[in-house]
Design a protein around this motif. Structure first.
Motif, PDB file in Angstrom:
ATOM      1  N   ALA A 102      13.843  -6.085  21.908  1.00  0.00           N
ATOM      2  CA  ALA A 102      12.609  -6.630  21.455  1.00  0.00           C
ATOM      3  C   ALA A 102      11.850  -5.394  20.251  1.00  0.00           C
ATOM      4  O   ALA A 102      11.391  -5.473  19.444  1.00  0.00           O
ATOM      5  CB  ALA A 102      11.217  -6.365  22.591  1.00  0.00           C
ATOM      6  N   SER A 103      11.919  -4.537  20.410  1.00  0.00           N
ATOM      7  CA  SER A 103      11.078  -3.607  19.570  1.00  0.00           C
ATOM      8  C   SER A 103      12.627  -3.546  18.305  1.00  0.00           C
ATOM      9  O   SER A 103      11.556  -2.771  17.548  1.00  0.00           O
ATOM     10  CB  SER A 103      11.908  -1.540  19.936  1.00  0.00           C
ATOM     11  OG  SER A 103      10.950  -1.755  21.127  1.00  0.00           O
ATOM     12  N   LEU A 104      13.795  -3.502  18.610  1.00  0.00           N
ATOM     13  CA  LEU A 104      14.305  -3.582  16.951  1.00  0.00           C
ATOM     14  C   LEU A 104      14.320  -4.779  15.772  1.00  0.00           C
ATOM     15  O   LEU A 104      13.949  -4.667  15.346  1.00  0.00           O
ATOM     16  CB  LEU A 104      15.821  -3.885  17.842  1.00  0.00           C
ATOM     17  CG  LEU A 104      16.698  -3.938  16.214  1.00  0.00           C
ATOM     18  CD1 LEU A 104      16.791  -2.564  15.457  1.00  0.00           C
ATOM     19  CD2 LEU A 104      18.389  -3.889  16.838  1.00  0.00           C
ATOM     20  N   ALA A 105      13.616  -6.093  16.958  1.00  0.00           N
ATOM     21  CA  ALA A 105      13.441  -7.084  15.721  1.00  0.00           C
ATOM     22  C   ALA A 105      12.103  -6.998  15.409  1.00  0.00           C
ATOM     23  O   ALA A 105      11.906  -7.613  14.538  1.00  0.00           O
ATOM     24  CB  ALA A 105      12.859  -7.948  17.176  1.00  0.00           C
ATOM     25  N   GLN A 106      11.300  -6.231  15.923  1.00  0.00           N
ATOM     26  CA  GLN A 106       9.592  -6.134  15.604  1.00  0.00           C
ATOM     27  C   GLN A 106      10.182  -4.997  14.267  1.00  0.00           C
ATOM     28  O   GLN A 106       8.990  -5.512  13.173  1.00  0.00           O
ATOM     29  CB  GLN A 106       8.915  -5.033  16.627  1.00  0.00           C
ATOM     30  CG  GLN A 106       8.517  -6.148  17.699  1.00  0.00           C
ATOM     31  CD  GLN A 106       7.336  -5.820  18.527  1.00  0.00           C
ATOM     32  OE1 GLN A 106       7.445  -4.278  19.219  1.00  0.00           O
ATOM     33  NE2 GLN A 106       6.667  -6.653  19.416  1.00  0.00           N
ATOM     34  N   LEU A 107      11.033  -4.400  13.996  1.00  0.00           N
ATOM     35  CA  LEU A 107      11.614  -3.734  13.205  1.00  0.00           C
ATOM     36  C   LEU A 107      11.712  -4.233  12.284  1.00  0.00           C
ATOM     37  O   LEU A 107      11.349  -4.127  10.471  1.00  0.00           O
ATOM     38  CB  LEU A 107      11.658  -2.419  13.723  1.00  0.00           C
ATOM     39  CG  LEU A 107      11.193  -0.748  14.030  1.00  0.00           C
ATOM     40  CD1 LEU A 107      12.051   0.209  14.860  1.00  0.00           C
ATOM     41  CD2 LEU A 107      10.320  -0.280  13.691  1.00  0.00           C
ATOM     42  N   ALA A 108      12.725  -4.550  12.575  1.00  0.00           N
ATOM     43  CA  ALA A 108      13.374  -5.505  11.594  1.00  0.00           C
ATOM     44  C   ALA A 108      13.175  -6.891  11.060  1.00  0.00           C
ATOM     45  O   ALA A 108      13.510  -6.941   9.886  1.00  0.00           O
ATOM     46  CB  ALA A 108      14.868  -5.663  11.858  1.00  0.00           C
ATOM     47  N   GLU A 109      11.860  -7.442  11.037  1.00  0.00           N
ATOM     48  CA  GLU A 109      11.860  -8.966  11.216  1.00  0.00           C
ATOM     49  C   GLU A 109      10.967  -9.134  10.212  1.00  0.00           C
ATOM     50  O   GLU A 109      11.324  -9.511   8.787  1.00  0.00           O
ATOM     51  CB  GLU A 109      10.541  -9.231  12.249  1.00  0.00           C
ATOM     52  CG  GLU A 109       9.879 -10.573  12.283  1.00  0.00           C
ATOM     53  CD  GLU A 109       9.610 -11.161  13.277  1.00  0.00           C
ATOM     54  OE1 GLU A 109       8.607 -10.993  13.258  1.00  0.00           O
ATOM     55  OE2 GLU A 109      10.313 -11.700  14.554  1.00  0.00           O
ATOM     56  N   PRO A 110       9.558  -7.734   9.717  1.00  0.00           N
ATOM     57  CA  PRO A 110       9.207  -7.364   8.094  1.00  0.00           C
ATOM     58  C   PRO A 110      10.111  -7.566   7.110  1.00  0.00           C
ATOM     59  O   PRO A 110      10.310  -8.186   6.462  1.00  0.00           O
ATOM     60  CB  PRO A 110       8.244  -6.816   8.582  1.00  0.00           C
ATOM     61  CG  PRO A 110       8.240  -6.481   9.954  1.00  0.00           C
ATOM     62  CD  PRO A 110       9.144  -6.649  10.657  1.00  0.00           C
ATOM     63  N   GLY A 111      10.838  -6.693   7.290  1.00  0.00           N
ATOM     64  CA  GLY A 111      12.524  -6.253   5.860  1.00  0.00           C
ATOM     65  C   GLY A 111      12.511  -7.765   6.312  1.00  0.00           C
ATOM     66  O   GLY A 111      13.262  -8.469   4.740  1.00  0.00           O
ATOM     67  N   LEU A 112      13.702  -8.110   6.954  1.00  0.00           N
ATOM     68  CA  LEU A 112      14.437  -9.244   7.078  1.00  0.00           C
ATOM     69  C   LEU A 112      13.266 -10.389   6.167  1.00  0.00           C
ATOM     70  O   LEU A 112      14.152 -11.231   5.513  1.00  0.00           O
ATOM     71  CB  LEU A 112      14.892 -10.076   8.058  1.00  0.00           C
ATOM     72  CG  LEU A 112      16.386  -9.189   8.809  1.00  0.00           C
ATOM     73  CD1 LEU A 112      16.580  -9.199   9.654  1.00  0.00           C
ATOM     74  CD2 LEU A 112      17.195  -8.839   8.051  1.00  0.00           C
ATOM     75  N   GLY A 113      12.387 -10.888   6.800  1.00  0.00           N
ATOM     76  CA  GLY A 113      10.974 -11.940   6.032  1.00  0.00           C
ATOM     77  C   GLY A 113      11.217 -11.566   4.473  1.00  0.00           C
ATOM     78  O   GLY A 113      11.384 -12.652   3.326  1.00  0.00           O
ATOM     79  N   GLY A 114      10.801 -10.289   4.326  1.00  0.00           N
ATOM     80  CA  GLY A 114      10.529  -9.882   2.981  1.00  0.00           C
ATOM     81  C   GLY A 114      11.835 -10.382   1.749  1.00  0.00           C
ATOM     82  O   GLY A 114      11.933 -10.799   0.739  1.00  0.00           O
ATOM     83  N   LEU A 115      12.934 -10.195   2.323  1.00  0.00           N
ATOM     84  CA  LEU A 115      14.527 -10.271   1.518  1.00  0.00           C
ATOM     85  C   LEU A 115      14.857 -11.442   1.697  1.00  0.00           C
ATOM     86  O   LEU A 115      15.377 -12.569   0.378  1.00  0.00           O
ATOM     87  CB  LEU A 115      16.041  -9.318   2.723  1.00  0.00           C
ATOM     88  CG  LEU A 115      17.220  -9.532   1.898  1.00  0.00           C
ATOM     89  CD1 LEU A 115      17.210  -8.772   0.604  1.00  0.00           C
ATOM     90  CD2 LEU A 115      18.172  -9.503   2.846  1.00  0.00           C
TER      91      LEU A 115
END
Length: 74
Positions: A6-19
């Protein structure tokens, strides 16, 4: 392990969304984001329409149910 995921998803989600927005464009990214919700709604509608209500006969004779239960206990 679940908290780590869950923590990894919360960290990666904004970056992947921007990409995704940079690569595909904002409207396509929104469509990709909406797709799981649409699939979920389709599955829920399918479940709701496939269930049948219980028949009225199942509850028609409660006294008879008690008699059958008492007979089975003997």
């Amino acid at each position: 392990m679940a908290e780590f995921s869950a923590s990894l998803a919360q960290l990666a989600e904004p970056g992947l969304g921007g990409l995704l927005i940079q690569v595909l464009s904002a409207p396509v990214a929104l469509a990709v984001d909406a797709l799981p919700f649409l699939l979920s709604a389709l599955f829920l509608v399918r479940i709701l329409h496939s269930e049948q209500p219980p028949s009225r006969l199942a509850w028609a004779d409660p006294a008879g149910d008690r008699r059958r239960a008492a007979r089975d206990l003997r």
